[in-house]
Design a protein around this motif. Structure first.
Motif, short mmCIF file in Angstrom:
data_model
loop_
_atom_site.label_atom_id
_atom_site.label_comp_id
_atom_site.label_asym_id
_atom_site.label_seq_id
_atom_site.Cartn_x
_atom_site.Cartn_y
_atom_site.Cartn_z
N LEU A 1 -5.28 16.91 0.47
CA LEU A 1 -5.43 15.79 -0.44
C LEU A 1 -4.98 14.53 0.26
O LEU A 1 -3.93 14.50 0.87
N GLY B 1 0.81 -1.20 0.00
CA GLY B 1 0.00 0.00 0.00
C GLY B 1 0.84 1.25 0.00
O GLY B 1 1.98 1.25 0.45
N ALA B 2 0.28 2.30 -0.52
CA ALA B 2 0.95 3.60 -0.50
C ALA B 2 -0.04 4.63 -0.01
O ALA B 2 -1.21 4.60 -0.40
N ALA C 1 -8.82 1.68 -3.67
CA ALA C 1 -8.30 3.04 -3.78
C ALA C 1 -9.23 3.99 -3.06
O ALA C 1 -10.44 3.85 -3.13
N ARG C 2 -8.67 4.96 -2.35
CA ARG C 2 -9.48 5.98 -1.69
C ARG C 2 -8.84 7.33 -1.93
O ARG C 2 -7.64 7.49 -1.78
N VAL C 3 -9.65 8.28 -2.30
CA VAL C 3 -9.16 9.62 -2.58
C VAL C 3 -10.03 10.60 -1.82
O VAL C 3 -11.25 10.46 -1.80
N LEU D 1 -7.40 -3.97 -6.36
CA LEU D 1 -6.93 -2.66 -5.92
C LEU D 1 -8.03 -1.99 -5.11
O LEU D 1 -9.18 -1.95 -5.52
N TYR E 1 -0.62 8.85 0.81
CA TYR E 1 -0.15 10.22 0.77
C TYR E 1 -1.18 11.04 1.50
O TYR E 1 -2.31 11.13 1.06
N LEU F 1 -4.55 10.37 -0.47
CA LEU F 1 -4.63 9.29 -1.44
C LEU F 1 -4.19 8.02 -0.75
O LEU F 1 -3.11 7.97 -0.19
N ILE F 2 -5.01 6.99 -0.79
CA ILE F 2 -4.63 5.73 -0.16
C ILE F 2 -4.88 4.63 -1.16
O ILE F 2 -5.99 4.52 -1.69
N GLY F 3 -3.87 3.83 -1.42
CA GLY F 3 -4.06 2.74 -2.37
C GLY F 3 -3.50 1.46 -1.80
O GLY F 3 -2.46 1.46 -1.16
N ARG F 4 -4.20 0.35 -2.03
CA ARG F 4 -3.73 -0.93 -1.54
C ARG F 4 -3.91 -1.92 -2.67
O ARG F 4 -5.00 -2.00 -3.23
N LEU G 1 -11.21 -2.36 -7.44
CA LEU G 1 -11.10 -2.82 -8.82
C LEU G 1 -10.48 -4.20 -8.84
O LEU G 1 -9.54 -4.46 -8.12
#
Lengths: 72, 331
Positions: free
Chosen positions: B107, B99-100, B121-123, B119, B102, B109-112, B139
């Motif tokens: 802003l 995961g990454a 993803a949260r923004v 995937l 920011y 941004l969270i992605g796993r 996804l």
């Protein structure tokens, strides 16, 4: 009976052209939006995490590339 | 929960920023912003629904920067798959999740991403002081199994964002009472809208409507939340047949008790649960028992700075399903 049938089809023929034109506009819009959503899904699927990494590596204070891979 | 806490508001004051309470005349023109509609049961959910898991969980979060961090997780354990019979079928699985994150005030941004290509993803982006955009998506590589949702939130109080604003001069009038509204768009032609407003310093009322095109369902719901320093009571009714009531009482800084009731008047299904939440210096312990014969507990123990040990247990007496999990969180 036969003449009534021919009358009905004639009526449809006049209106049919306009309706099919409208229908094809809606259909092509739907098709285009489905194509866009499919491409957007693929782009997001492969590009979201690289996007976060790029944004993160460019934020202040700028981290080094080796920090991405090292466990410390 | 940072920020200035003017006296007489609904926000629970932190020990560090609490001001002495004075009896003040309620200024109905100057109420603070209510909490978002989907978080109306927030306290009850935090106490009664911890993230129970089964098996091993190991999370390692490495911060490269104040805002940017990477996370690596390993999860091994049996996973339940939905089955038609009453027996629960579990398949042992193991995966690694990268995961990454920011996190910036404006802003987030969270992605796993998992080893099987899924995937999450949260923004969350603050487009302006009042308007913010949230999106989340799951996804997958399988066709037709992906979901996405996007929300636009509007809140009417421009002053209550980070960083906290300077205190307004006395007799400063904000524009009317404070409210929040949200519009949601999801895949499968899902549309939703919700509105919540503070009608008094302690009470907020709200409503929502949604329309799901794919399932041809639509619904309307109402919610109310009453809170003060010691307790929070919420109620929510929806036309899908759901009635949810919850009550959380904060007995002290360290202990709170919570209870909730979920009733579906279409399918005549009732579930009620009672739980406790101890927040101590080195650990956090949550336990609950359910009317379905399910008892659960979740312990997070801080072994050292940045090192947390987690134990999770869920015992379902009715289905004879026993789940125990342990894990370690680093960073």
């Amino acid at each position: 009976m036969g003449s009534r049938v021919t009358l009905r089809t004639k009526g449809k023929g006049v209106k049919g052209a306009k309706a099919s034109e409208e229908k094809s506009m809606i259909d092509s819009f739907k098709e285009w939006s489905t194509w866009t959503m499919k491409k957007a899904k693929v782009v997001t699927h492969y590009g979201f995490i690289p996007l976060i990494i790029i944004i993160g590596m460019n934020s202040d204070p700028k981290p080094q590339v080796y920090q991405l891979l090292s466990p410390v | 929960m940072a920020g200035l806490v003017p006296p007489g508001t609904t926000v629970k004051p932190d020990a560090s920023t609490a001001k002495p309470k004075e009896e003040e005349k309620v200024d109905y023109m100057n109420l603070p912003c209510p909490i978002p509609y989907e978080e109306i049961h927030r306290e009850a959910l935090m106490s009664l629904k911890p993230e129970l898991f089964e098996g091993l969980r190991f999370d390692f979060t490495k911060g490269l920067n104040q805002k940017f961090s990477l996370s690596h997780s390993v999860i091994m354990g049996p996973t339940e798959i939905p089955s038609q019979s009453t027996e629960t079928i579990k398949i042992p699985t193991a995966h690694y999740e990268f995961g990454a994150n920011y996190i910036d005030p404006k802003l987030m941004l969270i992605g796993r991403v998992l080893t099987d290509g899924r995937l999450n993803a949260r923004v969350k982006c603050d487009l302006s002081d009042n308007l913010s955009l949230k999106a989340n998506a799951q996804l997958t590589n399988e066709p037709h199994m992906s979901h996405g949702m996007i929300n636009f939130d509007y809140k009417s109080a421009p002053g209550l964002t980070y960083p906290p604003p300077p205190p307004p001069p006395p007799k400063h009038k904000m524009q009317g009472k404070d409210y929040r509204t949200q519009f949601q768009f999801g895949n499968g032609a899902l549309f939703g809208a919700s509105y919540i407003q503070n009608v008094s310093p302690h009470l907020s009322l709200g409503g929502e409507v949604f329309w799901a095109g794919q399932h041809r369902k639509s619904g309307i719901g109402y919610a109310a939340r009453y809170e003060n320093d010691k307790m929070v009571a919420t109620g929510q009714v929806a036309s899908t047949g759901m009635v949810a009531l919850s009550y959380v009482q904060k007995l002290s800084e360290k202990v709170s008790l919570a209870t909730d009731l979920m009733y579906n008047y279409m399918s005549r299904d009732v579930t009620s649960s009672v739980g406790y939440d101890y927040i101590l210096r080195q650990c956090r312990l949550r336990g609950k028992i359910d009317s379905n014969g399910c008892a659960a507990a979740y312990l997070e123990e801080r072994l050292n700075m940045g090192l947390n040990f987690i134990l999770s247990a869920e015992i379902d007496h009715r289905k004879k399903d026993y789940k125990f999990g342990f894990g370690l969180t680093v960073g």
